[in-house]
Design a protein around this motif. Structure first.
Motif, short mmCIF file in Angstrom:
data_model
loop_
_atom_site.label_atom_id
_atom_site.label_comp_id
_atom_site.label_asym_id
_atom_site.label_seq_id
_atom_site.Cartn_x
_atom_site.Cartn_y
_atom_site.Cartn_z
N TYR A 1 0.92 -1.25 -0.12
CA TYR A 1 -0.13 -0.19 0.04
C TYR A 1 0.92 1.22 -0.10
O TYR A 1 1.66 1.42 0.97
CB TYR A 1 -1.12 0.00 1.33
N THR B 1 1.29 5.57 -0.27
CA THR B 1 0.67 6.72 0.07
C THR B 1 1.78 7.50 -0.21
O THR B 1 2.95 7.56 -0.56
CB THR B 1 0.05 6.85 1.56
N TRP C 1 -4.53 9.92 -0.84
CA TRP C 1 -4.73 8.76 -1.93
C TRP C 1 -3.89 7.77 -1.61
O TRP C 1 -2.66 7.69 -0.92
CB TRP C 1 -4.54 9.40 -3.43
N LEU C 2 -4.27 6.58 -2.00
CA LEU C 2 -3.67 4.99 -1.59
C LEU C 2 -3.69 4.33 -3.13
O LEU C 2 -4.48 4.43 -3.61
CB LEU C 2 -4.31 4.38 -0.80
N PHE D 1 -2.76 6.25 9.77
CA PHE D 1 -2.13 7.21 8.77
C PHE D 1 -1.62 8.53 9.21
O PHE D 1 -2.17 9.29 9.93
CB PHE D 1 -3.53 7.76 7.94
N ASP E 1 -5.94 -0.50 3.79
CA ASP E 1 -6.77 0.36 2.75
C ASP E 1 -7.73 1.23 3.00
O ASP E 1 -8.48 1.88 2.16
CB ASP E 1 -7.21 -0.48 1.70
#
Length: 340
Positions: free
Chosen positions: A61, A63, A68-69, A113, A146
């Motif tokens: 994943y 970033t 956004w990812l 995050f 996610d």
């Protein structure tokens, strides 16, 4: 003034040239973009790329700047971008904050995050004729890598009157910390600091401590308004690591004149309190910066950084991967990594 103009232009182009076209914008301010499949890594426009290798899902994943990812099974081809950063429009961030340098960290049973959020509608200071907006490192949380990533209970982690950026995560002796930069536009000699976090990362505890300052770097350079050559005033992009021998180090980025460049420092005590000894030379070639380390699902140590190129007169930032060697007391840069 030339330095400030250059810095402003780089930020403008980085934030306005790296993402796919907006195809819809909701009333909430959330932007929706076209999701693409099987996009090669070097075709993605992205500043400050950070990659989480998640063993549970068997996926990577990625970033960076923006909320956004991107997802990938092999680091070569990626699907995205997916919007994952859900902020509270009633908080200090406002309806549509800028989001810089996002990282994903797994801690205990959650995913976090770490991002830098800016609300340019709130002005907190003016220094040397530069108006400084409300900007701070902040943490969102999710049960899944996610996302979506949502706010936690505390409205702030760091003082509202000090612009902070590029927060990252480190755990020492079972205590979680945020390591972050103090904005050079306010202090004119950027800082690298730590602050303790609550056990669920929902807020900070106590006051922060400064680890080192921008002028400590022997490798960075800039020319001031008097024409003197000095170390750069910028601290950017911290990432903590330990070598296989237990040496504590930190990747971080500054400038060599007009070139974004990455250095490394090591803690003499082996703890966050340092003292931090700066390496004499950068760890990467020029034009690579804001690096982070991760191990592939097969166990290979890689560094993710961004570089830039010009396309039709536009400044484009894009991800790069390097192989790394951490078997000794110091991190060693290897060749570029090309996923197969």
């Amino acid at each position: 003034m030339r330095y400030l103009l250059l810095f402003g232009l780089l930020i403008f182009f980085a934030c306005n040239s790296k993402e796919p076209e907006i195809i819809q914008e909701q009333n909430s301010g959330r932007r929706i973009r076209e999701v693409k499949e099987n996009v090669p890594l070097d075709s993605i426009r992205l500043s400050d790329p950070a990659i989480l290798a998640d063993a549970k899902s068997g996926m990577y994943y990625m970033t960076g700047t923006g909320g956004w990812l991107w997802k990938s099974k092999d680091l070569k081809l990626w699907n995205g971008p997916y919007w994952v950063a859900e902020t509270d429009s009633n908080s200090w961030m406002g309806k549509r904050p800028m989001i810089w340098a996002a990282e994903l960290h797994q801690y205990k049973d959650k995913y976090y995050f770490f991002g830098t959020f800016t609300n340019d509608q709130i002005k907190i200071d003016t220094v040397k004729d530069n108006v400084i907006p409300r900007r701070a490192s902040h943490i969102l949380v999710s049960d899944q890598p996610d996302g979506p990533y949502v706010p936690m209970q505390d409205p702030t982690y760091l003082p509202a009157d000090a612009p902070t950026l590029d927060g990252t995560f480190w755990e020492e002796d079972g205590i979680p910390y945020m390591i972050y930069c103090g904005e050079w536009l306010q202090n004119w000699n950027g800082t690298m600091s730590k602050i303790e976090l609550k056990s669920d990362l929902s807020g900070s505890i106590g006051e922060s401590d400064t680890l080192f300052r921008a002028f400590d770097a022997p490798w960075s350079r800039e020319v001031n308004s008097e024409g003197d050559t000095l170390p750069s005033k910028v601290t950017d992009g911290p990432w903590l690591f330990k070598t296989q021998t237990g040496k504590l180090g930190m990747l971080w980025t500054s400038w060599v004149y007009d070139v974004y460049t990455q250095g490394v420092a090591y803690s003499e005590s082996g703890t966050l309190d340092g003292p931090w000894i700066q390496e004499e030379e950068p760890i990467t070639p020029p034009n690579f910066g804001h690096g982070m380390l991760f191990r592939t699902l097969e166990g290979k140590l890689l560094m993710s950084v961004h570089s830039h190129r010009s396309e039709n007169g536009r400044y484009i930032r894009y991800p790069n991967l390097f192989e790394m060697d951490d078997s000794g007391d110091k991190l060693i840069l290897g060749p570029k990594y090309n996923p197969k």
